[in-house]
Design an enzyme around this catalytic site. Structure first.
Site, PDB file in Angstrom:
ATOM      1  N   SER A  42       0.799  -1.230   0.000  1.00 21.80           N
ATOM      2  CA  SER A  42       0.000   0.000   0.000  1.00 21.80           C
ATOM      3  C   SER A  42       0.830   1.278   0.000  1.00 21.80           C
ATOM      4  O   SER A  42       0.313   2.345  -0.273  1.00 21.80           O
ATOM      5  CB  SER A  42      -0.914   0.025   1.224  1.00 21.80           C
ATOM      6  N   ASP A 344      -3.929   7.929   7.956  1.00 20.12           N
ATOM      7  CA  ASP A 344      -4.970   7.037   8.469  1.00 20.12           C
ATOM      8  C   ASP A 344      -4.459   6.071   9.544  1.00 20.12           C
ATOM      9  O   ASP A 344      -5.138   5.109   9.875  1.00 20.12           O
ATOM     10  CB  ASP A 344      -5.606   6.247   7.313  1.00 20.12           C
ATOM     11  N   HIS A 347      -0.791   4.832   6.889  1.00 19.57           N
ATOM     12  CA  HIS A 347      -0.181   5.519   5.742  1.00 19.57           C
ATOM     13  C   HIS A 347      -0.046   7.009   6.017  1.00 19.57           C
ATOM     14  O   HIS A 347      -0.740   7.540   6.878  1.00 19.57           O
ATOM     15  CB  HIS A 347      -1.054   5.302   4.505  1.00 19.57           C
TER      16      HIS A 347
END
Ligand SMILES: *[C@@H]1O[C@H](CO)[C@@H](O)[C@H](O)[C@H]1NC(C)=O
Ligand SMILES: *[C@@H]1O[C@H](CO)[C@@H](O)[C@H](O)[C@H]1NC(C)=O
Length: 372
Positions: A42, A344, A347
């Site tokens: 991610s 978040d 990240h």
């Protein structure tokens, strides 16, 4: 010490102004990459996970506020806007990388194979160790399979492929962060998790070797973040013992694991350089890059008081609750994301990624014969 506060401050300012604004000078000869190939998770996914059925397409990353800052819509990037590979592409005068699973996308300048939630280790290996991978089975080996498949569409002979790939920049990682997250959150002990490190590093090394065997001549391999500074870990492993924290208020034990991984990885890259002396293999120091951002937060425009607080989140000391994820209707977004580092809890914000990328490119660009 001869360095007083004032001269320290001006030193910092000189350092910052030498990094910013982002350089726009033309790349010199030697720096002529015409494509980027990215493997990873991610930290670099630009839209693969949200194209995977059935879980990925309904993941939070497919919803606003992801992407709200730059794209005004979710793209599958796990941030409010651009991520590090976007800044790297721009610095090399290349367009933003399209995700492999966007079937009809233009791949003239490379492909992004990274999938949010993916692991370095195969999910079958993890399953044997009783670790469930919740989001995706598209681990590093699966992504390498996609890469091989993609090659068939851009070149026909080994020589032709090697020639083409020789002019591309390869980013192998960051990957492995999820292997650790899943292990920690499924109750594995720190001792057991340390024992995974050589396996994870071996997988990353093998992936680098595979792209080199196909013809890659420039490979960047990033290490881990100081994971003890991430709100997901800070929340889950909160301690009342001040000795558990370092001077940046990060958890020492977790940072030690990241350093242990990074040391292993750097040793592995050293061995690879011996085997492939004509290939440029660069270690990207994400650990120091994020520490640099954290330690210079006020001068970079981040709010010092809520340094580790999540922008898109709710609850607890860090504005983070694992059960209330960013992208859910009841989870608010901070009014000033450009003053926050964590987007978040897992990240970073676009702003933090930009500074990390600036910091990294300062050392990477000369190593790959590019101007900064
Ligand atoms: C893909 O992008 C390249 C360069 O950005 C462009 O030259 C080419 O025409 C595009 N191909 C298609 C099919 O749009
Ligand atoms: C991953 O593969 C396993 C075994 O085939 C399967 O049970 C599981 O549902 C898959 N997970 C995802 C997220 O696709």
């Amino acid at each position: 010490m001869a360095i007083n506060k004032k001269s320290m401050l001006s030193l910092i300012l000189i350092l910052i102004s030498s990094l910013l604004p982002f350089p726009i000078s033309a790349p010199p000869k030697g720096c002529s990459f015409d494509a980027i190939y990215q493997l990873g998770d991610s930290i670099s996914d630009t839209g693969n996970l949200i194209r995977e059925a059935p879980i990925g397409s309904s993941s939070a990353f497919a919803r606003l506020p992801y992407g709200e800052a730059y794209f005004k819509k979710p793209t599958g990037r796990c941030s409010n806007g651009l991520i590090m590979v976007d800044f790297i592409a721009s610095a090399l005068h290349l367009p933003l990388l399209n995700p492999y699973l966007e079937g009809d996308a233009n791949f003239t300048h490379g492909v992004n194979f990274a999938v949010a939630g993916s692991t370095a280790l195969d999910t079958s290996f993890l399953a044997k160790n009783k670790i469930i991978v919740p989001l995706t089975n598209s681990s590093l080996s699966v992504q390498l399979g996609w890469f091989k498949h993609h090659l068939k569409s851009i070149c026909y002979t080994q020589t032709e492929c090697a020639h083409k790939l020789g002019r591309a920049l390869f980013l192998v990682g960051e990957i492995g962060g999820n292997d650790y997250i899943y292990a920690f959150f499924q109750g594995k002990s720190i001792g057991e998790i340390h024992s995974y490190v050589p396996h994870i590093v071996q997988k990353i090394k093998d992936a680098a070797r595979k792209v080199i065997d196909h013809g890659a001549k420039t490979v960047i391999v990033p290490g881990h973040f100081p994971i003890g500074c991430l709100p997901i870990y800070l929340t889950a492993f909160r301690s009342n013992d001040p000795a558990a924290y370092d001077e940046l208020k990060c958890l020492k034990g977790l940072n030690n694991l990241a350093m242990f991984h990074n040391n292993h990885l750097q040793r592995a890259l050293k061995q690879l350089r011996k085997v492939y002396p004509d290939v440029t293999i660069v270690y990207a120091d994400y650990y120091t890059a994020l520490q640099w951002v954290l330690s210079h937060a006020p001068s970079l425009g981040f709010e010092d008081k809520s340094l580790q607080k999540v922008c898109c989140g709710i609850g607890g000391d860090y504005n983070f609750d694992l059960t209330k994820e960013c992208g859910s209707p009841e989870v608010p977004v901070c009014p000033d994301p450009e003053t926050r580092i964590s987007w978040d809890g897992f990240h970073l914000t676009e702003k933090a990624y930009k500074y990390m990328a600036d910091f990294l490119m300062h050392s990477i660009m000369p190593e790959i014969q590019c101007a900064i």
